[in-house]
Scaffold this active site. Structure first.
Site, PDB file in Angstrom:
ATOM      1  N   ASN A   1       0.976  -1.069  -0.173  1.00 28.89           N
ATOM      2  CA  ASN A   1       0.376  -0.048   0.021  1.00 28.89           C
ATOM      3  C   ASN A   1       1.024   1.264  -0.052  1.00 28.89           C
ATOM      4  OD1 ASN A   1      -1.413   2.180   0.802  1.00 28.89           O
ATOM      5  ND2 ASN A   1      -3.151   0.622   1.448  1.00 28.89           N
TER       6      ASN A   1
ATOM      7  N   GLU B   1      -3.692   1.842  -3.550  1.00 26.07           N
ATOM      8  CA  GLU B   1      -3.894   3.354  -3.086  1.00 26.07           C
ATOM      9  C   GLU B   1      -2.816   4.164  -3.817  1.00 26.07           C
ATOM     10  OE1 GLU B   1      -5.306   5.637   0.993  1.00 26.07           O
ATOM     11  OE2 GLU B   1      -4.276   3.855   0.944  1.00 26.07           O
TER      12      GLU B   1
ATOM     13  N   TYR C   1      -7.526  -4.031  -3.103  1.00 29.20           N
ATOM     14  CA  TYR C   1      -7.420  -2.831  -2.143  1.00 29.20           C
ATOM     15  C   TYR C   1      -9.037  -2.911  -1.516  1.00 29.20           C
ATOM     16  CZ  TYR C   1      -7.239   1.717   0.176  1.00 29.20           C
ATOM     17  OH  TYR C   1      -7.284   2.776   1.254  1.00 29.20           O
TER      18      TYR C   1
ATOM     19  N   ASP D   1      -3.896  -5.180   0.232  1.00 32.41           N
ATOM     20  CA  ASP D   1      -4.450  -4.415   1.736  1.00 32.41           C
ATOM     21  C   ASP D   1      -5.881  -4.984   1.727  1.00 32.41           C
ATOM     22  OD1 ASP D   1      -5.167  -2.983   3.537  1.00 32.41           O
ATOM     23  OD2 ASP D   1      -4.680  -0.985   2.648  1.00 32.41           O
TER      24      ASP D   1
ATOM     25  N   ASN E   1      -7.666  -4.788   4.496  1.00 24.59           N
ATOM     26  CA  ASN E   1      -8.187  -3.915   5.598  1.00 24.59           C
ATOM     27  C   ASN E   1      -8.863  -4.581   6.640  1.00 24.59           C
ATOM     28  OD1 ASN E   1      -7.731  -1.215   5.484  1.00 24.59           O
ATOM     29  ND2 ASN E   1      -8.734  -0.962   3.425  1.00 24.59           N
TER      30      ASN E   1
ATOM     31  N   ASP F   1       2.011   4.480   6.179  1.00 26.72           N
ATOM     32  CA  ASP F   1       1.570   3.795   7.294  1.00 26.72           C
ATOM     33  C   ASP F   1       1.650   2.145   7.120  1.00 26.72           C
ATOM     34  OD1 ASP F   1      -0.510   3.677   5.348  1.00 26.72           O
ATOM     35  OD2 ASP F   1      -1.606   4.825   6.528  1.00 26.72           O
ATOM     36  N   HIS F   2       1.881   1.683   5.853  1.00 26.99           N
ATOM     37  CA  HIS F   2       2.024   0.195   5.514  1.00 26.99           C
ATOM     38  C   HIS F   2       3.526  -0.251   5.111  1.00 26.99           C
ATOM     39  CE1 HIS F   2      -2.481  -0.836   5.338  1.00 26.99           C
ATOM     40  NE2 HIS F   2      -2.423   0.254   5.203  1.00 26.99           N
TER      41      HIS F   2
END
Length: 529
Positions: free
Chosen positions: A226, A257, A367, A407, A409, A514-515
């Site tokens: 990501n 993303e 995603y 990702d 989630n 953040d990933h």
């Protein structure tokens, strides 16, 4: 200085008055007059002014001018003016003899004790409006010095507050009165204890999960990452992608993303082609919102001009099964076909999925929609996306094995959440019971979490950390990125050839996002030579 016979008024500033008062005028016949306009020149030498008949001199100091008054020196009078008696000035310590000077008590060198000494002195001043007597100051200093001398040398000190740590709760109770009288109050002490306990548990130790050596057959490596804005990554830290490509040489690099619009794709594709000439880009973008979602897959191609054909979802599902002889194709030849989306407009308009068909398996890169703030999209994800996704993967699996990653989630297991016992976890996106249950149902339908397959007992292995909270340095995160595989691929059977060889987390690569990336390795069979 000689003054004319006419009446003259002189206005002098304070500095001039101070200078005049210290000058001895060389005159034969003079009388002495003392200037008391300001208290700071009371002890100055006398001012001598020449006696001139019928001459009147008025000297006005700034303090006199403020009150509108003047002090006149009548030179015609031979007797000096009688000034009001002023209070005797307070003698300074410099004028005292050495024997009268009070010896100073040396304060302890410990900065914490010095700080507490100042706090105790200020407390005494606040209780009385008058200055603290010297005797009280001396007794205070002696008390502090004795307290510091009686402290234990082996007592641990909090470097942030200079307060000794308490060893247990009993110590806190017994030392409460002593510390309140000689060092700090109970509230400050409690804060120090709480802070020391927080520091002890802030860093979460991660179980090592190193990558395995390459498989005996042909290796196929897929990496999912990501990127959280591809334009920002290429502009600010292009070395991150360059190092991934150069070090690992993946067959597929999937970036989620990317946040690009369709009009931005040609320019970015040219940039990526210059950076990685051996790879071809396959894009899907969001058409519902700008700067949102988007997935791009970079696939290694045997030739830059040769690319995989792209088709709609309907044509893709109607395609016939591949021949078994195609399994002998080597890694790096690129996918046979690329398809976008799940085949439904409400999902596909957000640009969330790419399917790559290879000779012996499907690689699905996604995603997954986030439940959002306040769980506004939780119903959409559970009732619509998860249902359609399970149906889609089952359809593909009926043709050949599937590897599904990206990702996703969701934090599936308790060990995938650093603070699973927190009250807000069940109400936060990605960790709600509904999302975790839906993911568990997907795995139960003939899929395997590849990372947990190779590292079932690994602790504190995460792929996401909150940037706002600065949790990466403490390893407080969630595991949201996965590679799932069909159960038929989880078997180390060289006779069958195709199987999942390894899966790991690249948590050392977090350049500001953040990933971190995750990877999966497949053995395609044959010989790697």
């Amino acid at each position: 200085m000689f003054v004319s016979r006419s009446s003259l008024r002189v206005r002098l500033p304070r500095a001039a008055v101070h200078c005049l008062a210290r000058v001895r005028w060389p005159v034969a016949s003079a009388y002495t007059t003392r200037f008391d306009s300001t208290s700071h020149i009371q002890s100055s030498p006398p001012l001598r002014i020449p006696a001139t008949p019928r001459t009147r001199v008025s000297v006005v100091s700034p303090a006199m001018a403020k009150d509108g008054g003047t002090q006149e020196l009548n030179a015609t009078k031979r007797t000096p003016r009688r000034w009001p008696k002023q209070p005797a000035p307070i003698p300074s310590t410099d004028s005292k003899p050495e024997a009268a000077v009070k010896p100073k008590v040396a304060l302890p060198t410990d900065p914490g004790t010095a700080k507490r000494a100042r706090a105790t002195k200020n407390k005494g001043l606040s209780e009385s409006n008058s200055p603290v007597p010297d005797a009280l100051n001396e007794a205070e200093n002696n008390t502090l010095a004795n307290t510091a001398a009686s402290s234990k040398d082996d007592e641990p000190i909090d470097t942030t507050t200079n307060i000794p740590f308490l060893k247990n709760e009993e110590d806190a109770g017994t030392n409460k009165g002593k510390r309140k009288a000689g060092t700090v109050d109970a509230e400050t002490e409690a804060k120090a204890i709480k802070k020391s306990k927080a520091v002890e548990k802030c860093v979460l130790a991660r179980t090592p999960t190193p990558a395995k050596p390459p498989p005996p057959g042909i290796r196929f490596l897929a990496i999912s990452y990501n990127i959280n804005s591809l334009r920002s990554a290429v502009t600010k830290c292009p070395e991150v992608l360059t190092n991934i490509m150069k070090t690992h040489q993946p067959d597929v690099l999937c970036l989620q993303e990317h946040k690009l619009q369709e009009k931005d794709v040609p320019g970015m594709e040219n940039t990526l082609r210059e950076m990685f000439p051996q790879y071809k880009c396959h894009w899907t973008c969001s058409v519902t919102k700008k700067g949102y979602s988007g997935v791009v897959a970079l696939t290694k191609e045997s030739g830059a001009a040769k690319g995989a054909s792209q088709s709609t979802m309907v044509a893709f599902l109607e395609k016939a099964k591949p021949e078994k002889s195609q399994a002998a194709k080597i890694s790096g030849s690129g996918p046979l076909k690329v398809t976008f989306g799940l085949g439904k407009k409400d999902h596909d308009d957000e640009g969330r999925m790419i399917t790559l068909e290879y000779p012996t398996f499907y690689l699905v890169l996604a995603y997954v929609p986030n439940a959002g703030d306040g769980l506004k999209r939780l119903d959409y994800r559970i009732k619509s996306w998860e249902t359609d996704l399970a149906t889609y993967l089952k359809t593909l699996e009926s043709v050949k094995p599937v590897v599904y990653g990206g990702d996703l989630n969701v934090a599936h297991l308790d060990r995938d959440i650093w603070n699973v016992d927190a009250k807000h976890i069940s109400k936060s996106a990605g960790t709600t019971p509904e999302e975790r249950k839906a993911f568990g149902n997907l795995i139960a339908n003939s899929f395997v979490d590849t990372f947990r397959h190779f590292h079932p007992d690994a602790e504190n292995c995460y792929t996401y950390w909150s940037v706002r909270a600065g949790n990466k340095q403490w390893n407080r995160g969630l595991r949201l990125d996965y590679f799932l595989a069909s159960e038929t691929l989880i078997s180390n059977n060289l006779e069958r050839g195709l199987y999942v060889h390894d899966a790991w987390i690249m948590d050392d690569i977090v350049p500001g996002g953040d990933h971190c990336p995750v990877a999966v390795v497949l053995n395609l069979g044959g010989s790697s030579a």
